[in-house]
Design a protein around this motif. Structure first.
Motif, PDB file in Angstrom:
ATOM      1  N   ALA A   1     -52.462   4.476   2.638  1.00 46.33           N
ATOM      2  CA  ALA A   1     -53.177   3.910   3.790  1.00 46.33           C
ATOM      3  C   ALA A   1     -52.310   2.849   4.454  1.00 46.33           C
ATOM      4  CB  ALA A   1     -54.510   3.302   3.338  1.00 46.33           C
ATOM      5  N   ARG A   2     -52.802   2.309   5.553  1.00 44.41           N
ATOM      6  CA  ARG A   2     -52.226   1.162   6.254  1.00 44.41           C
ATOM      7  C   ARG A   2     -50.720   1.277   6.483  1.00 44.41           C
ATOM      8  NH1 ARG A   2     -55.456  -2.937   7.376  1.00 44.41           N
ATOM      9  NH2 ARG A   2     -57.589  -2.829   6.581  1.00 44.41           N
ATOM     10  N   ASN A   3     -49.931   0.416   5.805  1.00 45.08           N
ATOM     11  CA  ASN A   3     -48.486   0.387   6.021  1.00 45.08           C
ATOM     12  C   ASN A   3     -47.694   1.064   4.909  1.00 45.08           C
ATOM     13  OD1 ASN A   3     -48.691  -1.201   8.447  1.00 45.08           O
ATOM     14  ND2 ASN A   3     -49.146  -2.969   7.150  1.00 45.08           N
ATOM     15  N   ALA A   4     -48.366   1.820   4.078  1.00 42.50           N
ATOM     16  CA  ALA A   4     -47.690   2.499   2.977  1.00 42.50           C
ATOM     17  C   ALA A   4     -46.564   3.385   3.504  1.00 42.50           C
ATOM     18  CB  ALA A   4     -48.681   3.342   2.180  1.00 42.50           C
ATOM     19  N   TRP A   5     -45.519   3.501   2.704  1.00 39.40           N
ATOM     20  CA  TRP A   5     -44.370   4.323   3.091  1.00 39.40           C
ATOM     21  C   TRP A   5     -44.788   5.755   3.461  1.00 39.40           C
ATOM     22  CZ3 TRP A   5     -39.654   3.128   4.517  1.00 39.40           C
ATOM     23  CH2 TRP A   5     -38.639   4.090   4.461  1.00 39.40           C
ATOM     24  N   PRO A   6     -45.563   6.463   2.617  1.00 39.06           N
ATOM     25  CA  PRO A   6     -45.979   7.820   2.988  1.00 39.06           C
ATOM     26  C   PRO A   6     -46.923   7.842   4.196  1.00 39.06           C
ATOM     27  CG  PRO A   6     -46.123   7.509   0.618  1.00 39.06           C
ATOM     28  CD  PRO A   6     -45.946   6.148   1.232  1.00 39.06           C
ATOM     29  N   GLN A   7     -47.711   6.769   4.384  1.00 43.88           N
ATOM     30  CA  GLN A   7     -48.588   6.729   5.556  1.00 43.88           C
ATOM     31  C   GLN A   7     -47.774   6.712   6.839  1.00 43.88           C
ATOM     32  OE1 GLN A   7     -51.905   7.053   6.118  1.00 43.88           O
ATOM     33  NE2 GLN A   7     -51.287   6.971   8.274  1.00 43.88           N
ATOM     34  N   GLN A   8     -46.660   6.019   6.843  1.00 48.24           N
ATOM     35  CA  GLN A   8     -45.782   6.015   8.008  1.00 48.24           C
ATOM     36  C   GLN A   8     -45.276   7.426   8.310  1.00 48.24           C
ATOM     37  OE1 GLN A   8     -42.764   2.836   8.005  1.00 48.24           O
ATOM     38  NE2 GLN A   8     -43.937   1.812   6.406  1.00 48.24           N
ATOM     39  N   GLN A   9     -45.045   8.191   7.262  1.00 47.50           N
ATOM     40  CA  GLN A   9     -44.594   9.566   7.434  1.00 47.50           C
ATOM     41  C   GLN A   9     -45.705  10.438   8.017  1.00 47.50           C
ATOM     42  OE1 GLN A   9     -43.335  10.525   3.466  1.00 47.50           O
ATOM     43  NE2 GLN A   9     -41.554   9.170   3.541  1.00 47.50           N
ATOM     44  N   LEU A  10     -46.931  10.227   7.546  1.00 47.61           N
ATOM     45  CA  LEU A  10     -48.067  10.976   8.095  1.00 47.61           C
ATOM     46  C   LEU A  10     -48.242  10.667   9.580  1.00 47.61           C
ATOM     47  CD1 LEU A  10     -50.808  10.646   5.298  1.00 47.61           C
ATOM     48  CD2 LEU A  10     -49.297  12.594   5.762  1.00 47.61           C
ATOM     49  N   THR A  11     -48.130   9.397   9.922  1.00 48.92           N
ATOM     50  CA  THR A  11     -48.252   8.990  11.325  1.00 48.92           C
ATOM     51  C   THR A  11     -47.179   9.656  12.168  1.00 48.92           C
ATOM     52  OG1 THR A  11     -49.191   6.850  10.682  1.00 48.92           O
ATOM     53  CG2 THR A  11     -48.237   7.013  12.898  1.00 48.92           C
ATOM     54  N   LEU A  12     -45.963   9.691  11.644  1.00 50.89           N
ATOM     55  CA  LEU A  12     -44.856  10.337  12.346  1.00 50.89           C
ATOM     56  C   LEU A  12     -45.170  11.795  12.647  1.00 50.89           C
ATOM     57  CD1 LEU A  12     -41.860  10.127  13.330  1.00 50.89           C
ATOM     58  CD2 LEU A  12     -41.202  10.852  11.023  1.00 50.89           C
ATOM     59  N   CYS A  13     -45.820  12.476  11.702  1.00 53.56           N
ATOM     60  CA  CYS A  13     -46.121  13.903  11.852  1.00 53.56           C
ATOM     61  C   CYS A  13     -47.371  14.180  12.677  1.00 53.56           C
ATOM     62  CB  CYS A  13     -46.299  14.542  10.468  1.00 53.56           C
ATOM     63  SG  CYS A  13     -44.814  14.563   9.440  1.00 53.56           S
ATOM     64  N   GLY A  14     -48.055  13.138  13.105  1.00 53.55           N
ATOM     65  CA  GLY A  14     -49.289  13.347  13.857  1.00 53.55           C
ATOM     66  C   GLY A  14     -50.447  13.742  12.969  1.00 53.55           C
ATOM     67  N   ALA A  15     -50.414  13.312  11.702  1.00 51.21           N
ATOM     68  CA  ALA A  15     -51.487  13.613  10.758  1.00 51.21           C
ATOM     69  C   ALA A  15     -52.509  12.474  10.761  1.00 51.21           C
ATOM     70  CB  ALA A  15     -50.919  13.801   9.356  1.00 51.21           C
ATOM     71  N   GLN A  16     -53.776  12.818  10.676  1.00 51.24           N
ATOM     72  CA  GLN A  16     -54.858  11.826  10.687  1.00 51.24           C
ATOM     73  C   GLN A  16     -55.379  11.644   9.273  1.00 51.24           C
ATOM     74  OE1 GLN A  16     -58.000  12.422  13.629  1.00 51.24           O
ATOM     75  NE2 GLN A  16     -59.513  11.720  12.138  1.00 51.24           N
ATOM     76  N   ASN A  17     -55.085  10.504   8.678  1.00 52.25           N
ATOM     77  CA  ASN A  17     -55.511  10.195   7.313  1.00 52.25           C
ATOM     78  C   ASN A  17     -56.909   9.586   7.347  1.00 52.25           C
ATOM     79  OD1 ASN A  17     -55.878   9.254   4.724  1.00 52.25           O
ATOM     80  ND2 ASN A  17     -54.129   7.864   4.729  1.00 52.25           N
ATOM     81  N   PRO A  18     -57.896  10.220   6.710  1.00 48.59           N
ATOM     82  CA  PRO A  18     -59.261   9.666   6.743  1.00 48.59           C
ATOM     83  C   PRO A  18     -59.393   8.333   6.024  1.00 48.59           C
ATOM     84  CG  PRO A  18     -59.128  11.548   5.244  1.00 48.59           C
ATOM     85  CD  PRO A  18     -57.835  11.502   5.993  1.00 48.59           C
ATOM     86  N   PHE A  19     -58.370   7.959   5.233  1.00 48.86           N
ATOM     87  CA  PHE A  19     -58.437   6.705   4.475  1.00 48.86           C
ATOM     88  C   PHE A  19     -57.434   5.675   4.982  1.00 48.86           C
ATOM     89  CE2 PHE A  19     -59.673  10.241   1.714  1.00 48.86           C
ATOM     90  CZ  PHE A  19     -60.973   9.851   1.393  1.00 48.86           C
ATOM     91  N   VAL A  20     -56.940   5.866   6.180  1.00 46.58           N
ATOM     92  CA  VAL A  20     -55.873   5.010   6.711  1.00 46.58           C
ATOM     93  C   VAL A  20     -56.272   3.542   6.787  1.00 46.58           C
ATOM     94  CG1 VAL A  20     -56.503   5.340   9.139  1.00 46.58           C
ATOM     95  CG2 VAL A  20     -54.125   4.816   8.519  1.00 46.58           C
ATOM     96  N   ASN A  21     -57.551   3.263   6.942  1.00 47.38           N
ATOM     97  CA  ASN A  21     -57.994   1.877   7.098  1.00 47.38           C
ATOM     98  C   ASN A  21     -58.526   1.264   5.804  1.00 47.38           C
ATOM     99  OD1 ASN A  21     -57.436   1.711   9.919  1.00 47.38           O
ATOM    100  ND2 ASN A  21     -59.296   2.887  10.334  1.00 47.38           N
TER     101      ASN A  21
END
Length: 317
Positions: free
Chosen positions: A205-225
């Motif tokens: 979630a948030r600023n996690a390293w893999p979360q940045q990768q998901l954001t880059l790919c246009g993926a919507q993480n339901p637990f990002v917040n």
């Protein structure tokens, strides 16, 4: 059954990737107290000639540092490193003097390195403080964003007198990152669950390293917040989020018996349509240029799922 190697790798991932958890922050605070000293160490080394910097005897305390040093042509300067520093192949032959949990301080001191390159938020803070008491020169690696991998390469290039090779690698990395950002920036979001750990179930979630990768790919993480960068989640929470894609990083980019078998819940779109992907954990979880190549493949797979769901939506209309 979880193998000893996989258990160690997952422990490494959890303990050192979680830049947002309190235990790591406390380490970071300890290290930050000596920031002025380490900056002085870097500046002192930079006073050396390029030829002398190319002869520095280096101990690197994280796999991503080792990998980047080899990439810029400084691998032969390494005299020791830590567990799991296994890329490229030559890295496996280097003496190991500890792991993510504990460093062999006495051994490090005996080796008399010219400089130790440590991971600011990934190495034990008390061990790093002890090293400085022995007057060992410590310089820190601290990439926190995808873009900062290029900064890291340039820093290592300066430290080892290999600025030209480092600049070339950093520029290539930046170009690839910019290309991926442009390609996926306006793509339709795809609901994606990232399984970082299965027992207990943990995601990003948030600023996690893999979360940045998901954001880059246009993926919507339901637990990002979520409150933490690497939160624990309940299985029921994942099931009701109806992920369209599930990411399960594994050692060999393949299915693993240690991962959750999401196929048993066929009401989940990702399971029903078999959009469960297994990027190589050793690549995506390291702050290196090789990471971006694996993320590019992950983005492509997510995009295949995106196109499928878009076609499905059009057919229903």
């Amino acid at each position: 059954m979880i193998t000893p190697r996989r258990s160690a790798l997952l422990a490494l991932m959890i303990s050192t990737l979680m830049l947002g958890l309190p235990s790591v922050h406390s380490q970071a605070r300890t290290v930050d107290e000596s920031k002025e000293v380490t900056n002085a160490n870097f500046q002192e080394i930079m006073q050396l000639s390029k030829e002398n910097r190319q002869k520095l005897r280096i101990i690197a305390l994280a796999p991503h540092i080792v990998e980047s040093l080899f990439e810029i042509g400084a691998g032969q300067q390494l005299i020791a490193t830590t567990a799991h520093a296994d890329y490229p192949e030559a890295a496996k032959e280097i003496l190991q003097i500890g792991n993510y949990a504990r460093l062999q301080i006495e051994k490090i001191v005996q080796l008399q390195p010219d400089v130790v390159i440590a991971w600011k938020t990934g190495n034990p803070g008390d061990d790093l403080s002890r090293l400085q008491k022995y007057h060992t020169k410590v310089v820190y690696s601290n990439p926190r964003t995808l873009a900062q991998v290029a900064d890291e390469l340039r820093m290592l290039g300066q430290l080892t007198g290999r600025e030209e090779a480092a600049e070339k690698a950093a520029s290539q990395y930046q170009n690839k990152l910019s290309s991926l950002e442009a390609r996926y920036a306006k793509k339709t979001p795809v609901i994606t669950f990232y399984e970082l750990w299965s027992r207990p179930l943990r995601t990003v979630a948030r600023n996690a390293w893999p979360q940045q990768q998901l954001t880059l790919c246009g993926a919507q993480n339901p637990f990002v917040n979520a409150t933490d960068d690497y939160p624990s989640v309940g299985l029921e929470q994942v099931l009701v989020s109806l992920p369209q894609v599930i990411i399960q990083p594994t050692q060999h980019a393949a299915d693993s018996p240690d991962s959750i078998n999401w196929g048993q819940w066929q009401h989940i779109p990702a399971a029903k349509h078999q959009f469960i992907f297994h990027p190589n954990a050793d690549k995506v979880h390291r702050m290196t240029s090789r990471m971006l190549d694996e993320v590019a493949l992950m983005c492509e797979k997510i995009d295949v799922a995106r196109q499928f769901y878009q076609a499905q939506a059009l057919a229903l209309n």
